[in-house]
Each structure stands twice: as C-alpha cells, then as structure tokens.
Scaffold this active site. Structure first.
Site, PDB file in Angstrom:
ATOM      1  N   SER A   1      52.062 117.302  23.677  1.00 28.44           N
ATOM      2  CA  SER A   1      51.051 117.210  24.859  1.00 28.44           C
ATOM      3  C   SER A   1      50.665 116.394  25.640  1.00 28.44           C
ATOM      4  CB  SER A   1      49.581 117.635  24.060  1.00 28.44           C
ATOM      5  OG  SER A   1      50.060 118.765  22.212  1.00 28.44           O
TER       6      SER A   1
ATOM      7  N   GLU B   1      58.034  51.298  13.347  1.00 24.37           N
ATOM      8  CA  GLU B   1      58.918  51.272  13.694  1.00 24.37           C
ATOM      9  C   GLU B   1      59.961  50.818  14.284  1.00 24.37           C
ATOM     10  OE1 GLU B   1      60.888  55.116  12.308  1.00 24.37           O
ATOM     11  OE2 GLU B   1      58.966  54.980  11.856  1.00 24.37           O
TER      12      GLU B   1
END
Lengths: 753, 226
Positions: A464, A187
C-alpha cells in the site's frame, strides 16, 4: 685419483687434521658475509616498516557535529548522551577542557574545539540554558554572547590501510603532563642514552624485579619493543627474537630518539576490542577513557603505561582489580623516583580507574556500508585508506542510537506477543526532512552486521505504500480533489496470460463511493486500483520515477497495489520527496571530504529538483496527516503526543509477508520495514508491526511544532464526509479539507445529502 | 684454493638467494573499512572490500571505471548514489573556483537581495554573514558550506534559499539555481518581496540556460509582485 695416491704415499702415517686454521678462516668469511647480508636485509626491513607505519594515515569518518544554538529543540536525554559519547566528564566545576558541569538551569560546557572545514571552532567555556530541552540561551562565561556552539564530531569509523590497524596519531608536543616521565621510568630509564639495546638496563631490571618479587621494570628498550610491535602479528619465532636486537641498533642508527619515540607512542599494542586492535596511546586513551590523550590525568596515564607490559592481562574492563594494582604500582615507582610526592601518590592511588562511560557498543555498520559505497564511487582505494582523508558525514548519533533501540525492543515485543517469528528481519532509514541527508540507518534486526544490509540490498514488495504515489499523480492531473468520489466496488481485470486479477480489500468488503481521502486513510485496494487506472498507469509510473526511483518498472496493474520491489532506502527517497514539498533531494550521506591537513577536496552540495507541483503535494501531505489522525496509521498516537503532527502511510503486502511504515514529522522522514528472510507470511501488518518501531523511534526524537505552508492557490473547504460535497459550516458530519481554489466545487446548501 | 673458492661461492649464492626470497615475501595490501562497533557476531561477518586494486594516485576525485563490488551474501542492487558534487581540485595556488562570467541581470538580481527582511534566528544571520564574507574572499566552497549549515538549521527560512540560489547562479550553475529558487517560492506565499526576488532569480537562471520562453514567463510572474 693418481694425485691422491701420490699424496698419501709422500706422507705416510700422518693423521687427518679435523681442525685447521684455514677451515676456520673459510667459515669466518662465510659467516661474515652472511652477517653483512643479513644486516643489510634487516636494515631494509626495519626502515620499510618504520617509514610505512609512520607515513600511512587511515581515513577518518565523522558523524555530524552537534550544533547548539538559541531556539534549538533537543530530545530528552540527547545532550547528556552526546556529551557522554564524546567523552566529556560530568564534574562539579568545569575548569578543564572536556568537562561539563550541570547547573539548575542547564549546563556549563568546556568544549574542546575542532578544526572544521569552514574554519577552526575554538574551545569555549559556555553556559547553555535549557527549558524543557530547548536551548533558550547560549553565552560564554566571559559574558560575550555567541550565536552557536559546535561540538566536535564523533569519530564513527575509519578506512584503514592494509595492516588493518586503527590509529589516532599523537605528536610529542601534545602529551599530558608527566606522560614521558612515567613511560620512561617504567619501561626504559636510559632511553635517551642507550644505543637501542641496553645491557645495563637489562641487568638493572632483573635486579629490580628480583627485589620487588614482581615485574616492576622492563628489560627491553622502547626501541626493541617497537621492533617487536612491528612483527606482533607474526609468530614469535626464534628468528624474530634473534633479529630484535640488531634491528633495534639499526633503528637507533637511522632515526633520532624523538622520531623513534613518536612512532613508538603510536605503535605500541595496548588492547584488543573484538576484531579491532588498539595501537598507540592516542587511540588507547580514546578507547579506555573516551578522551583525547592530552586531556587525561596522571592516574589515567599510569594505567595506560601499565598496560604496555600486558594489555590483555591487565585489561581494565575484564580485570579491574589487576589493572588497579598495576596502575598503583606505576604510581609507586613514580613516587620512588621522586617524580611525584608521596602525598600525591596516595591521592592518585585512591582514585577509581576513571574509564569511559560511553557505550562501547555503538552500532554503525549499515551506515558505514553506505559511506564506503558512496566514497568508492569517487575515490580510488589507495587514496581512501592511506592519505589520512577526513570524511564528514551526516550521521546523527542520537537518531542512530534511538533507531537501534527501537528496532531491538519492538522486535522483542513482537516476538513476545506472537511467539518467536523465525528469520524476522528489519530495516530503518531516517533522513532529515529539510535537506535529504541520511541521519541513521539500521540494516538488520539487531543492529549488528550479519553481512547483509536489509536497508539497501534487499528490495521487497511495497504494498500500500504505493498508494501515496497514485494519489499524487491524481492530484497532479488537476482532475481530482481530496473529496472526489472514487468507486470502491470490486474490479476484475483480465491478464495477458488468461487469468483474471481481482484485488480484494483487506476486510473483504466493498464500500461504495468514497471520497478520495478516505481511499487513502482506509487504504482501500479496490478504490485505489480504480483511481490508478483512471489516472493512467503510465502517469503513476512516471510520477514514481520523478520521485527518485530509477529502475524501470513494467506497467502491470498490480503495481498499483505495490507489487513492485523497492528497497527501504528507495522507499525513504519517495517519502522524502513528498516531505520536501514535492522537491526531490537525493538521500546523501557525505558532506565534505578533506585532506589530513584540512584542505577541502570535495563538497556535496544541496540539490533540489521539483518532482511535483506544490499544490498537489500540499494536498497529499494533508491526506497523509489524516491517515495518521484517523486512518490505518492512527496507532502511532500510542507513542506520540496528540498535538504532534505527523504524516504517514502503512503498507502490508499479500499474506502479510512485508510490514511497512513510512512517514514524516516536522524534522524527520523515516521508513521502517519488517519481514521474514525466508519470505514466508508473518502475523504482522504495517499497522501492527513496522508502526511500532516507527512510533518508538519518533517518540524519542526532538520535535518542534510546525505549520505546513499553505500555497496561495489553496483554500480550506468544509466537506460532507460521506458524499464529498462542499457544505456550509453549520452542517454536521463534515471535515475540513484543502482544495485548489480554482477547481473547488460550489457549496451545496443541503448539507450535502 | 680453487675448491675453496668454489665452496665459498656456493655458500654466498645460497645465502643471497635465501635473502632475496625472504626480501621478496611481503604482505598483500588492500583497504579495510571498519566501523567502531564492537562486533557481537564477528564470526558471521563477511569481509567488506577485499579487492586489491591500486587505483590512480593522481586525482582522488576521478571516478573509477569499474564500480568495486563488496563481497556479499546475495547479489546486491547497488545503491545509486547522487552524482552531484563539486570537486575542488587541489592546486598549488590558493583555491580559486572559476566564476562564470556574470551577466548583468544576475548582478542586478543579487543586489536586490539586500532588500529582503532578516531571518528570525541569530545563528542563521551569523551563518549568512559568514557566507558573505567567505564569498567576498573568493572561497566559494566554504561559503556553500556555511549556507548549507544554515539550511539544515532553518529549512523553512527563505533567505537561505535566496542566498544559495544566488550563489549557485554566480557560479554558473543555473539549473541548480532555478530549482533552489523554485523551492524558495513554496515557502513564501503572500510575501511579495520574496516572491518578486525568487521570480527574478528564476528568470535570470532560465536566461542563462537559454530557455527564453521560460524566462518570459518568469518575468511576467515577477511583475505581479513588483
């Protein structure tokens, strides 16, 4: 006006000059001022961006660390899964950190170590010997025994500052071998010698690219790339292109090459994962390889460096061939420049991409939702997102994984069996029985985040499930034992508005006088309403609030059948209290919060508060075991081995709008809810819907056999199943039931008839 | 020359105002919470906390005056998070948690703990001994962390509750200590040494809380197991 006439009269026939040095001078001054002002502006901008990115640290949220110790029972596949998720590589010989080697007896793990709040855990080379997934031995390869091995906790999320980007910060002194050389070679070769912009670099790059007929080198410097990265989210306008170079020069003036390089390494854009942007080599290494940057090898380094040019174009997940070509090109450049030999180049190029095998689709949105809410109550927003706090939670990645699978697969199966059930949603809450910590949370039917957390933000009628609380209140009163006969006859209650409430049993029949335990195992509505009214509605509601339900509930009899809306999270809290032997421990999610440097900020200590007497809870737990062994929850043993003890309760609401299942094993408490978003009836009961999800989940969690601890004041009595009378051991049709000794009825020598 | 100066001035002011406006423009800030899941249905995702509130920077543990509501589909019922936590305020000196003055009977109780049998897991013993040494160094929060690790590994080991209760008591958290001891009691039927020890802890905690009736009852219970 007269002046002009005078001027034109004094200079006749002189042409008007369009060009004048004075005019040029004016222009130059203006441009110079403009230029200086712009430079000052750019200077301020670049410094602001540089410092801002340098100093704001996102908070990290961690799951619980897996702790291995002798005697620990793991689930099938658990250790492999967790090691894979942590990015450990399975190899022939575990020579380096982050590697695991399978042996005949178990594994050799080269652990990474981690800076925990209570001290640093070093990386170890440890042999783990397993027998049927139980850790029978744990020792260091060097020979010394160790009591436990704590693996590093998995990072499950973060809280980010405004720029909405994730980071895993790396430092210059913590890079893998060959990293800097590779990066600079590809780079920016003159990085250390140029001034931010390198005309020579541009020229050389152009030449190299022409020669190779490919983009081999980049022309812009790392400094310029860093500037571009700061503005990546904005449009690449002409203005941006113009200011890139001067800003690069300015950066170079203010900061050293090392400082700029370090920020570059943490800023460069290297990929996109859905909405999430991957910035920085540290995070990229985690994302692509599942490993920390300092652990990866040169061929992996080459891939990452190759991505700088085009993270989407060279995406190794989407375009593996392109990515491989690019990586090999980088390796060639290294060989050309003498960083590696040709032999090494060939070896590296022959390797696969070596991407992480960890499932990228780890789902934690509902869990993170609760983390966020808990933290926001104690920390201001800016402290949360900018100071690099480390947040350690109790999330159990294995339990979460299994919960997610159970939900998705069982809903699929239900849709197959019943035809697609429209808008079917679900929630799962799992907590640790011993401590009340939240282990896993599933907030909707497929574990994705559709914007609504059904575990937390929706309250539905519990049906329940409330009966367990009625029974607990009854047992607390001391006036009932598990064999006490309750009348299961029809009951009609006039209501304040003139109507009559007449609850029916599920099978529309009455069953006469039944022992109390049977009222729970069969979930008889009539018997339980009678029981609840006898005990006293206020007492039942009081018991409910002791167990952690803080909302005020109006005292209607229908509450006894669960006509009260509670969220799955709160239901789990109720059952956690039962599982905790009557001690309420608030469901908690965050263990500790520390600063970035490890300094402890807060701990969340274990809180217990007695909500019911030990005797009463012991009896209730036994009842709930019967519900699973012979009652409405017995379907659970389609999933679990018969010897695994679980206690459970099913719940179904009117017209089957809600399907609930809540229960616990030796280690885990879990609650499952299924229901339609549009509140319409479903074809599911608690036993035919939520039970399946619960059963599959529990099937995959670790299980150790255990004995409930019987209080001294309780004994076991042989009781006639039908009449509830205590009988001698020789009699038929009996069942062993625990009872409080002091109030146990005398033995009936007639076998109870 | 005057007209030139005026023009120059006009240009400069124009430039400066442009620069000024440009410099003032900036992004809004607000924390983004994100999990590491790949968003399968990202388009349906509702943004989480988008409130732009810059809170007090001083004490990160200070509770906010206004609970922040995330943007949701429906009005949520907020999850009531347990308020209980111990906050260690960052200090310049090495963190010292202020220890409540120990009463004599508490010290006696804690000494009696030495008589308890060892737990049957090596890792638990290791963690308990870590906690001990941390406690000796005055690092109370770290000691609690060790004990809680032990409790997660062995939630039925009474010695862990004994230590946790004693530690909380020495920190002045008598209510917590009492409850931890009560929980410990449920784990040790028929184990006289533990039962005696837990009842002594309960008595000491109740005394600290000013519950003399409860303390008397606890002492009676303890005497049964002497």
């Amino acid at each position: 006006m007269s002046k002009n006439r005078a001027t034109s009269k004094s200079k006749p026939n002189a042409p008007e000059k369009w060009f004048s040095w004075v005019w040029l001078f004016k222009l130059a001054t203006v441009l110079l001022v403009l230029g200086v002002v712009t430079l000052i502006y750019l200077d301020a901008q670049i410094r602001h961006r540089f410092e801002g990115h340098r100093w704001s640290l996102p908070a990290k949220v961690y799951a619980r660390p897996l702790e291995l110790y002798k005697g620990q029972q793991l689930a099938v596949g658990q250790l492999d899964y967790e090691l894979t998720q942590l990015g450990y590589r399975f190899v022939q010989s575990a020579t380096d950190t982050g590697q695991v080697q399978k042996t005949n007896q178990g594994m050799i793990i080269h652990s990474r170590g981690f800076r925990f709040t209570d001290g640093a855990e070093q990386g170890h080379l440890v042999e783990v010997i397993l027998q049927k997934n139980k850790v029978t031995q744990l020792r260091q390869i060097s020979g010394a025994a160790i009591a436990s091995l704590r693996l590093e906790p998995q990072l499950v999320g973060g809280i980010y500052p405004s720029h909405n980007e994730d980071r895993e910060l790396i430092q210059l002194n913590d890079l893998p071998n060959g990293f800097i050389e590779t990066l600079l070679m590809v780079e920016d070769r003159d990085y250390y010698s140029h001034y931010g912009v390198s005309p020579w670099g541009i020229a050389r790059a152009m030449w190299a690219n022409i020669k190779a007929a490919a983009v081999v080198q980049g022309g812009s410097t790392l400094t310029q790339q860093l500037v571009k990265n700061f503005y990546l989210t904005d449009q690449q306008t002409l203005w941006r292109k113009l200011i890139e170079a001067p800003m690069a020069l300015l950066l170079n003036v203010h900061y050293s090459k090392e400082e700029v390089l370090e920020v570059y390494l943490n800023e460069v854009f290297l990929g996109q994962a859905g909405k999430r942007a991957i910035h920085g080599f540290g995070l990229a290494s985690r994302f692509y390889f599942g490993q920390p940057l300092n652990e990866i090898k040169l061929h992996q380094v080459a891939l990452l460096v190759g991505l700088v040019k085009g993270p989407s174009y060279y995406n190794p997940h989407r375009h593996p061939q392109r990515a491989t070509k690019r990586r090999n090109l980088v390796l060639s450049v290294l060989a050309q420049q003498g960083v590696i030999s040709d032999v090494q180049k060939t070896q590296y190029q022959a390797l696969p991409l070596d991407l992480s095998k960890a499932k990228q689709v780890s789902r934690y949105p509902a869990y993170m939702d609760v983390v966020r809410r808990q933290l926001q109550q104690h920390y201001p927003a800016s402290a949360l997102s900018n100071q690099g706090l480390r947040i350690f939670t109790s999330l159990d990645p294995w339990v979460q994984h299994q919960a997610h699978i159970a939900m998705v697969e069982q809903i699929d199966a239900l849709n197959q069996r019943h035809g697609k059930i429209p808008t079917l949603e679900g929630a799962i809450v799992v907590s640790h029985r011993g401590s009340g910590e939240l282990l896993a949370l599933v907030g909707d039917h497929d574990g994705g985040y559709a914007g609504h957390n059904w575990a937390l933000d929706t309250s539905r009628q519990v049906g329940s499930l409330l009966k367990s609380v009625i029974h607990l209140a009854a047992l607390e009163s001391g006036q009932y034992n598990l064999a006490t006969l309750i009348n299961d006859e029809s009951i009609a209650l006039p209501q304040p508005d003139g109507s009559v409430w007449q609850p029916q049993n599920y099978d529309r029949r009455s069953h006469g006088k039944v022992p109390m335990y049977k009222a729970l195992t069969k979930s008889y509505n009539q018997a339980n309403v009678r029981l609840g009214l006898q005990v006293g509605l206020e007492k039942v509601l009081q018991q409910l609030s002791e167990m952690g339900i803080e909302q005020s509930i109006p005292a209607y009899p229908s509450v006894l059948l669960g006509a009260v809306e509670i969220s799955p999270m709160q239901v789990n809290q109720i059952y956690q209290t039962i599982a905790g032997n009557g001690f309420y421990s608030p469901l908690s999610i965050v263990r500790q919060v520390t600063k970035a440097n490890g300094q402890l900020l807060s701990i969340f200590p274990l809180i217990v508060r007695q909500a019911a007497s030990n005797d009463a809870v012991y009896l209730l737990q036994h009842e709930m075991r019967l519900v699973a062994n012979e009652g409405t929850a017995r379907g659970v043993y389609r999933f679990l081995p018969k010897q695994q003890k679980v206690a459970a309760k099913t719940g179904t609401t009117n017209d089957q709008r809600d399907s609930w299942f809540a229960g616990f094993s030796g280690q885990h408490v879990a609650t499952v809810w299924l229901g339609r978003e549009d509140l319409k009836p479903t074809p599911l009961t608690g036993a035919s819907g939520a039970l399946n999800v619960w059963g599959q989940l529990m099937q995959h969690l670790s299980y150790t056999s255990y004995e409930d601890i019987k209080p001294e004041t309780v004994g076991y009595y042989y009781v006639n199943r039908a009449t509830g009378v205590v009988i001698p051991n020789g009699c038929p049709d009996g069942i062993d039931l625990p009872m409080v000794n002091a109030t146990a009825p005398p033995i009936n020598t007639n076998c109870g008839y | 020359m005057n007209s030139m100066k005026i023009t120059l001035f006009k240009y400069m002011s124009l430039c400066l105002s442009v620069v000024f406006l440009g410099a003032c423009a900036g992004p809004g800030y607000g924390p983004i919470v994100e999990d590491l899941s790949v968003q399968a249905r990202a388009s349906q995702r509702i943004p989480l906390a988008t409130n732009n509130v810059l809170g007090n920077e001083t004490n990160p543990s200070a509770t906010d005056t206004q609970p922040r509501k995330p943007v949701e589909l429906e009005k949520p019922k907020p999850y009531v998070v347990p308020k209980a936590k111990v906050t260690i305020t960052p200090q310049s000196s090495p963190s010292k948690v202020v220890v409540a003055p120990t009463e004599k009977n508490i010290e006696v109780v804690i000494k009696q703990e030495e008589a308890l049998p060892p737990s049957d897991q090596a890792v638990v013993e290791q963690l308990l001994s870590n906690a001990d040494s941390l406690k000796g160094q005055g690092k109370m929060a770290e000691a609690v962390i060790q004990l809680q690790r032990a409790q997660r590994i062995a939630p039925r080991e009474p010695k862990v509750y004994a230590r946790l209760s004693a530690l909380q008591l020495s920190l002045g958290e008598a209510a917590r200590a009492e409850q931890l001891a009560l929980k410990g009691l449920t784990l040790v039927p028929n184990k006289k040494r533990y039962q005696y020890y837990f009842w002594k802890l309960i008595a000491a905690s109740r005394s600290h809380l000013g519950n003399s009736k409860g303390e008397a009852e606890a002492i009676i219970q303890a005497d049964k197991y002497k």
